[in-house]
Each structure stands twice: as structure tokens, then as C-alpha cells.
Design a protein around this motif. Structure first.
Motif, PDB file in Angstrom:
ATOM      1  N   TYR A  49      64.300  23.049 -50.154  1.00 27.42           N
ATOM      2  CA  TYR A  49      65.642  23.599 -49.950  1.00 27.42           C
ATOM      3  C   TYR A  49      65.561  24.989 -49.320  1.00 27.42           C
ATOM      4  O   TYR A  49      66.332  25.317 -48.413  1.00 27.42           O
ATOM      5  CB  TYR A  49      66.402  23.659 -51.272  1.00 27.42           C
ATOM      6  N   LEU A  50      64.604  25.817 -49.778  1.00 30.56           N
ATOM      7  CA  LEU A  50      64.426  27.135 -49.181  1.00 30.56           C
ATOM      8  C   LEU A  50      63.992  27.010 -47.723  1.00 30.56           C
ATOM      9  O   LEU A  50      64.495  27.726 -46.853  1.00 30.56           O
ATOM     10  CB  LEU A  50      63.385  27.929 -49.976  1.00 30.56           C
ATOM     11  N   ALA A  51      63.076  26.088 -47.446  1.00 30.52           N
ATOM     12  CA  ALA A  51      62.636  25.878 -46.061  1.00 30.52           C
ATOM     13  C   ALA A  51      63.792  25.408 -45.188  1.00 30.52           C
ATOM     14  O   ALA A  51      63.909  25.804 -44.015  1.00 30.52           O
ATOM     15  CB  ALA A  51      61.497  24.860 -46.022  1.00 30.52           C
ATOM     16  N   PHE A  52      64.651  24.572 -45.750  1.00 30.93           N
ATOM     17  CA  PHE A  52      65.841  24.098 -45.040  1.00 30.93           C
ATOM     18  C   PHE A  52      66.779  25.261 -44.716  1.00 30.93           C
ATOM     19  O   PHE A  52      67.281  25.383 -43.589  1.00 30.93           O
ATOM     20  CB  PHE A  52      66.546  23.054 -45.906  1.00 30.93           C
ATOM     21  N   GLN A  53      66.974  26.136 -45.692  1.00 31.54           N
ATOM     22  CA  GLN A  53      67.815  27.315 -45.443  1.00 31.54           C
ATOM     23  C   GLN A  53      67.210  28.192 -44.353  1.00 31.54           C
ATOM     24  O   GLN A  53      67.918  28.678 -43.470  1.00 31.54           O
ATOM     25  CB  GLN A  53      67.974  28.111 -46.734  1.00 31.54           C
ATOM     26  N   ASN A  54      65.899  28.391 -44.422  1.00 29.13           N
ATOM     27  CA  ASN A  54      65.229  29.223 -43.417  1.00 29.13           C
ATOM     28  C   ASN A  54      65.356  28.627 -42.020  1.00 29.13           C
ATOM     29  O   ASN A  54      65.565  29.341 -41.031  1.00 29.13           O
ATOM     30  CB  ASN A  54      63.740  29.368 -43.770  1.00 29.13           C
ATOM     31  N   ALA A  55      65.235  27.298 -41.940  1.00 30.04           N
ATOM     32  CA  ALA A  55      65.226  26.633 -40.634  1.00 30.04           C
ATOM     33  C   ALA A  55      66.597  26.628 -39.969  1.00 30.04           C
ATOM     34  O   ALA A  55      66.691  26.534 -38.744  1.00 30.04           O
ATOM     35  CB  ALA A  55      64.714  25.203 -40.791  1.00 30.04           C
ATOM     36  N   THR A  56      67.660  26.714 -40.773  1.00 28.43           N
ATOM     37  CA  THR A  56      69.016  26.574 -40.221  1.00 28.43           C
ATOM     38  C   THR A  56      69.842  27.854 -40.321  1.00 28.43           C
ATOM     39  O   THR A  56      71.024  27.837 -39.979  1.00 28.43           O
ATOM     40  CB  THR A  56      69.764  25.434 -40.952  1.00 28.43           C
ATOM     41  N   LYS A  57      69.223  28.943 -40.753  1.00 32.75           N
ATOM     42  CA  LYS A  57      70.010  30.161 -40.983  1.00 32.75           C
ATOM     43  C   LYS A  57      70.625  30.728 -39.698  1.00 32.75           C
ATOM     44  O   LYS A  57      71.723  31.302 -39.715  1.00 32.75           O
ATOM     45  CB  LYS A  57      69.154  31.227 -41.671  1.00 32.75           C
ATOM     46  N   ASP A  58      69.941  30.551 -38.569  1.00 31.53           N
ATOM     47  CA  ASP A  58      70.468  31.087 -37.312  1.00 31.53           C
ATOM     48  C   ASP A  58      71.361  30.106 -36.584  1.00 31.53           C
ATOM     49  O   ASP A  58      72.062  30.482 -35.634  1.00 31.53           O
ATOM     50  CB  ASP A  58      69.300  31.496 -36.391  1.00 31.53           C
ATOM     51  N   ALA A  59      71.338  28.836 -37.002  1.00 29.09           N
ATOM     52  CA  ALA A  59      72.183  27.811 -36.375  1.00 29.09           C
ATOM     53  C   ALA A  59      72.620  26.824 -37.460  1.00 29.09           C
ATOM     54  O   ALA A  59      72.082  25.714 -37.559  1.00 29.09           O
ATOM     55  CB  ALA A  59      71.421  27.089 -35.268  1.00 29.09           C
TER      56      ALA A  59
END
Length: 679
Positions: free
Chosen positions: A589-599
């Protein structure tokens, strides 16, 4: 190689991958199939039903299955594809010694019911006669060794060559408990009515095999008593599945001289001669007491009882490779009684599984050439890297862990050996012959080939590039001895991995699987191994105790789950897998947040990206299961049941509460102070 007690995998091992096709344009879909859901159920009351209810209704259990879930659905698709590959080879004339000849001939013999039924038990009769000729207790262990070496049949105890848990660079000789064909000691010792019924049916099965092999009813019943006496005696001294999960308690390295002193009732020189090796200077005896009991039994029981025991092990091992009456007898017990299945798999499925089991990497090479897209591996490697970063952030965020332990944890995380897709070097099967004599004879040759391959490693460096799963296996694993995480090609397909779906679905599915395997490096077992794979305490003072205190919350939670009326889960047995699910969810979930934070992703199919993450995770565990199989898994499986990998795991994840607005009024709600909080 015998499976290590602490080698953990993401889910139950099944079969191979359906076609992913070639590289194609990513469509960026939601990755969610609304038909799989049952939104008439509240997410906070039963999230398993909410996310998977539609799938479960559309896939009721058929007579062939004791459990049918998304894994089994993939297995069916995979078997069909393998069948096409294998039957294509089986239908043609092939040059002797080629891959095509080995695969094709083995499949044809497994499919030839006429020949198998004509042969009956004659393929094993020479070995039955050889066992029956034993007259001296000194002959027992050499015979057991011969059965293991030449037929792949384990008897009194297990032995294998693999990495020394405390010197992971070197392969050493190791021994451990074995000899009980029901697998778990509780089947022999528990006195509840269900277990007693299983035991009685087991006795009937043993007797049936002996009568099919030409023994009289009176002889068969005496042999049943002999087998049960020996297996029950070994079971009493064996460790439970839960006890086997403690790596330190199952490590007893000793010299060869000490082995002779601690277990003097076995002629160890004859044992080593039978193996064809020089006595090792040092070896690891994982469980001493069960082998001491074997030595006692060899010396106090008449040889005739051991003859019965060895004969039965041969019959049980060979039954599925003989005539239909033997196959039916074996299925009636292991399939119907133990698992609740009603009919056996069709012959072609059993034949495909057999070829896949004996010639795994030969089949794997064919599979990879036809079905594995390079783009899947590329995207997977990126996901793994993102998950490693996220796990590092999660480690830094833990207030209960000291800074010095965090440094060591980061070193271990950085040292992960990541394997994706398929091995760079394939196994060499050139010395394995497949002949047109009998199906069983080829099973024996394959077993002997595998045994020789294993023994050849003794005293040599561990090959860290070797794969412990074939690329066509729908699964994943973490191996503590090599500190590796492995994701075979076959898992890179929906619902685990979808090249057309956006990050919400992929991080919720394959992302959690990746995080799950990474977390195994830091679960209650994996945390005891250092970055080099050695069983070694690298935790600062007090940190291990704080870890155990937090892990106990998980144990207690799953102990309180009633999986059937009167039957509760085993929180200690399933602790490692439950911790890996917990860590996998948090890290992914943290990796998902990191991957989509800019888009940030959009709402799709009426669900937010956060909701789709958790729905994708739950979908992995869709499935129906029979009560009999629930009992089998509860006794022996370190994984929780699929339903509870959803309804038991998610209530400890705050992001799930936020995504679905779960409140204290919902039945799945767990108060924050009672939730697991480790990784």
C-alpha cells in the motif's frame, strides 16, 4: 530436495500459467471485475463475501475438487495448455534421448490404461519380493536407503543435502523426522471422533493395498497392525507442524562420531555405504528423538513387522502409478476421506501433473518459450524495486526497533536476491533415461536421477542461482538460506498481475505477493537469518522480545477464529504467513501511494483507487472449500484459509478502514489498540 520446514511460499503450490500473449499496449483498466463481487453484503461485515461472493457463486465445488479457488481456476487453464504442448510431442516419433522423447513417452505411458491394468502390481513385485526376503535387522536400514535412492520412497526418517543453516554457503548432509504417511502426528494420537474415523479409514486403506497385492485378508490385517504400530510409535516422538517452525530448536549439528553415540541403534556405516558416500565429518540432525525411536524399533520389533512397514511404503508410493484398482484405493482414502473430493481427476490431468513433476524444468523450458512475455518481467522488476524501497521506509518507521537493528535490517533488505520469470541456467536431464518398459520403472528412474543430483552437491558450495520452483508454478517463495525472493513466470497473470490494469489492481495483487515474500525475511522465522542466509541472532538486545510481544497479538487473534463449529485456527502454526500477509499489505500500500503520488488514479467502476487496491487483494483468495479440507489445512498448513487471509488480515490495516469507511459498528472492526502493528 526435501522441503525445508522454514521455506515459506505465498500460497498453496499449484500448476502452470495460461497464455499471457506477447507484449501489448497497456490499457490501464481498473483490473476489477464487478461480477466477482457481492455488494449486497457490507464491506465491514464480511469483506471476503463482499469482494469474492460473485466469484464463489459462479464457481461452486464440483466432485473433482475439495477446494476450488482462483488458484485452481488458473491451474485448470494451465493444465490445458501444458496438455497441448505435451500431447504434441507424444503424438510424434521422437529421437531417443531428446526432450521430446522423454516428455512424450512418459506421458503416453501414464495415459496407457490398458497396459497399466494388464500389468497390475507386477512392476513392483520384484521389490516386494526383495523386501519380503529380509530376515535380519541389519538388513532393514540398507533396504530403506535403497528404496529412497532407487524409488524415491521415504520411510523411517528423512535425509537430504542442502545448505547448512548456520553456514549457508556450504551444502551438508541433514536428517530429520519422517516415516508417518499421514504427515502430521495428530492423526495418530488425537482421540476426537473425526480423527478416529480417519484413522480407521486409513487402516482399511492399508489393508486394501495388501489384498490388491495378493495377500490374504488375514495376512493383510496383521500387516495393518504392524504398520500402525511403527507409524504410531514414530508419531509419538515426532514434533508437530508448529514445533517444526522453530529453526533454532530444529538444528543439531554434530560430528559423525557423535551421531553414532547419540543414536547407536543404527548401523550408520551401512547407511552411508547404501547412499554411496563417505561418512561426513559433520551433519545436521534436525530432530534427534524420532530417529532414536526408529533405532529402538529396529532393535526391539521382529523383522516381520518392518517387512510389513517397508512393503506398505512401497505400495502406497506406487499405487497412483499402477492399475486402476490401486489408483482408486489410494484416491478413496486421500481424496475422499481426507479431503472430501468425490471423483478423481481425469487421467490426462494426472498424466500432465506427473510429467510436470518428474521433468519440471524440461517442461518449463517449453512453457517459457511459448508463453512468457518479456514485458511482464520488465514491469515486475520495477514493482519489486518499488516494494523494496517501501519496505525500507516501513522499517525506518518502526518505533519499537532500535537503530542498530534497523541498520542490519536494511543490509538484509539490500541483499535480497530477486528471481523473476525463469532460471538463467536450466537443469541437465541428459542422464535421465525414459524407456518403454513400465510407467513405474520410469518414475523410479526419475527419482534416482533426482537423488543422484542431490547427493552430488554434498560438501560443495550452495548454488544460489538454483530455483526451488519451476517457472510454470503459480506461486512465489522466500528462501531464508539464500535470502532470495522468487516469482516464477506463471504467477505473472491475472488476478495476480495484469498488464492491462492500472497500479491500484497490480499493487493490491502482485504487489502484496511481493511484499509478502519480502516480509518473510523478517517474520518470526525469517528474522532469525542474517543477510547471508545464516541462522544467527542479529537483533539488538530487547528488540526480539518486543517483536514477539507484537507477534503474539497475531497468534491470539487467529487462535480465536472458529473455522468450523468447535474447530479454531492455529495462530502459532500460521504466524509466519499471517505476518507476511500483514507486512505485504502495508508495504504494497505504501509503494502504491509512492508510485501514484504525482499522478493520482481516477475512480473506476465506481471504486476509488484505494478501494480497488483492497478488492484486488481479496480477489486472490476467492474460492470454496469442503469441511474435510478445512480440517486438513488447520492441522498442517502454515497458511490461513483464504477467507481469513481477507477477513482476518484486513482488520489490522488502517488504510482499509479509511478506504471503506469501516467503523466500530461493523463486525470486522478491531479497536486500534488490539491490532497487530509490526511491519
Amino acid at each position: 530436495m526435501n522441503k525445508k520446514n522454514y521455506l515459506t511460499v505465498a500460497a498453496m503450490t499449484l500448476a502452470v500459467l495460461s497464455s499471457c500473449g506477447g507484449q501489448k499496449e497497456v490499457k490501464n483498466t481498473s483490473g476489477i471485475d464487478l461480477a466477482n463481487m457481492d455488494t449486497t453484503v457490507s464491506a465491514g461485515q464480511d469483506f471476503f463475501r463482499y469482494a469474492c461472493g460473485g466469484w464463489n457463486e459462479a464457481h461452486p465445488l464440483t466432485a473433482e475438487y475439495s477446494r476450488y479457488g482462483t488458484f485452481d481456476q488458473l491451474a485448470e487453464n494451465n493444465q490445458k495448455q501444458l496438455r497441448e504442448l505435451i500431447e504434441g510431442l507424444a503424438a510424434q516419433q521422437n529421437e531417443q534421448g531428446t526432450t521430446a522423447q522423454k516428455v512424450g513417452d512418459l506421458y503416453n505411458m501414464a495415459m496407457d490404461s490398458v497396459a497399466l491394468n494388464e500389468q497390475g502390481y507386477t512392476p513392483i513385485k520384484p521389490m516386494l519380493d526383495k523386501i519380503a526376503s529380509l530376515t535380519d535387522k541389519k538388513q532393514i536400514i540398507p533396504m530403506a536407503v535403497e528404496m529412497r535412492r532407487n524409488q524415491g520412497i521415504g520411510t523411517y526418517f528423512s535425509f537430504y543435502v542442502y545448505a547448512d543453516p548456520k553456514n549457508s554457503a556450504l551444502n551438508i548432509f541433514q536428517m530429520g523426522q519422517g516415516g508417518i504417511n499421514l504427515g502430521e502426528k495428530e492423526y495418530y494420537l488425537d482421540t476426537d471422533s473425526i480423527t478416529e474415523n480417519i484413522r480407521n479409514e486409513y487402516k482399511k486403506y492399508i489393508g486394501k493395498l495388501f489384498t490388491l497385492a495378493g495377500f490374504s485378508e488375514a495376512e493383510a490385517q496383521q500387516k495393518v497392525a504392524d504398520v500402525m504400530e511403527i507409524e504410531t510409535s514414530i508419531a509419538k516422538k515426532s514434533r508437530s507442524a508448529t514445533e517444526l517452525r522453530d529453526p533454532e530448536a530444529n538444528y543439531h549439528k554434530m560430528s559423525y562420531a557423535d551421531l553414532k553415540k547419540q543414536i547407536p541403534g543404527i548401523d550408520w556405516n551401512a547407511f552411508m555405504i547404501g547412499l554411496g558416500i563417505q561418512p561426513p565429518t559433520e551433519l545436521n540432525v534436525e530432530q534427534v528423538e524420532p530417529i532414536q525411536e526408529v533405532a529402538r524399533l529396529i532393535n526391539v520389533l521382529p523383522v516381520s513387522k518392518h517387512v510389513s512397514y517397508l512393503e506398505y511404503n512401497l505400495l502406497d508410493a506406487a499405487a497412483s502409478c499402477l492399475s486402476d484398482d490401486f489408483v482408486a484405493a489410494r484416491f478413496d482414502f486421500y481424496g475422499k476421506v481426507l479431503s472430501g473430493r468425490q471423483v478423481n481427476q481425469p487421467r490426462w490431468k494426472r498424466a500432465v501433473n506427473s510429467v510436470n513433476g518428474m521433468l519440471g524444468e524440461l517442461v518449463g523450458q517449453m512453457y517459457v518459450e511459448k508463453y512468457f512475455p518479456a514485458a511482464a518481467k520488465e514491469r515486475m522488476v520495477k514493482l519489486v524495486n518499488n516494494l523494496q524501497v517501501a519496505l525500507g521506509e516501513r522499517i525506518d518507521a518502526q518505533e519499537w526497533m532500535s537503530d542498530s537493528t534497523k541498520v542490519k535490517a536494511h543490509e538484509k533488505l539490500a541483499a535480497f536476491h530477486v528471481k523473476v520469470g525463469y532460471p538463467d541456467k536450466w537443469k541437465d536431464y541428459s542422464k535421465l533415461e525414459v524407456k518403454k518398459d513400465s510407467y513405474w520403472a520410469n518414475v523410479c528412474r526419475a527419482s534416482e536421477w533426482g537423488f543422484n543430483d542431490m547427493i552430488s552437491r554434498l560438501g560443495k558450495p550452495v548454488d544460489r542461482e538454483e530455483w526451488l520452483m519451476t517457472p510454470q508454478t503459480v506461486n512465489a517463495y522466500y528462501n531464508p538460506s539464500t535470502n532470495e525472493i522468487c516469482f516464477p513466470a506463471a504467477i505473472l497473470q491475472p488476478p495476480f498481475f495484469n498488464m492491462d490494469a492500472d497500479d491500484a489492481a497490480n499493487y493490491g495483487a502482485i504487489g502484496v505477493v511481493i511484499g509478502h515474500e519480502m516480509t518473510h525475511g523478517f517474520d518470526d522465522q525469517g528474522r532469525q537469518f542474517d543477510k547471508d542466509g545464516n541462522l544467527k541472532d542479529w537483533w539488538a538486545e530487547g528488540d526480539a522480545e518486543r517483536f514477539k510481544e507484537r507477534a503474539q497479538v497475531m497468534v491470539d487473534f487467529f487462535n480465536n477464529i472458529e473455522v468450523l463449529p468447535g474447530l479454531h485456527g492455529n495462530g502459532q502454526l500460521t504466524l509466519g504467513e499471517n505476518l507476511a500477509d500483514h507486512g505485504g499489505l502495508n508495504v504494497a500500500y505504501l509503494a502504491f501511494q509512492n508510485a501514484t503520488k504525482d499522478a493520482p488514479l481516477e475512480v473506476k467502476e465506481g471504486f476509488t483507487p484505494q478501494q480497488r487496491f483492497f478488492i484486488a487483494y481479496a480477489t486472490l483468495w476467492a474460492g470454496n472449500i469442503r469441511d474435510e479440507q478445512i480440517r486438513v489445512y488447520t492441522k498442517s498448513d502454515p497458511h490461513s484459509l483464504g477467507k481469513w487471509r481477507v477477513n482476518g488480515a484486513l482488520p489490522h490495516i488502517q488504510a482499509w478502514y479509511d478506504a471503506f469507511g469501516i467503523t466500530a459498528d461493523d463486525s470486522l472492526y478491531v479497536a486500534p489498540e488490539k491490532r497487530v502493528n509490526i511491519w
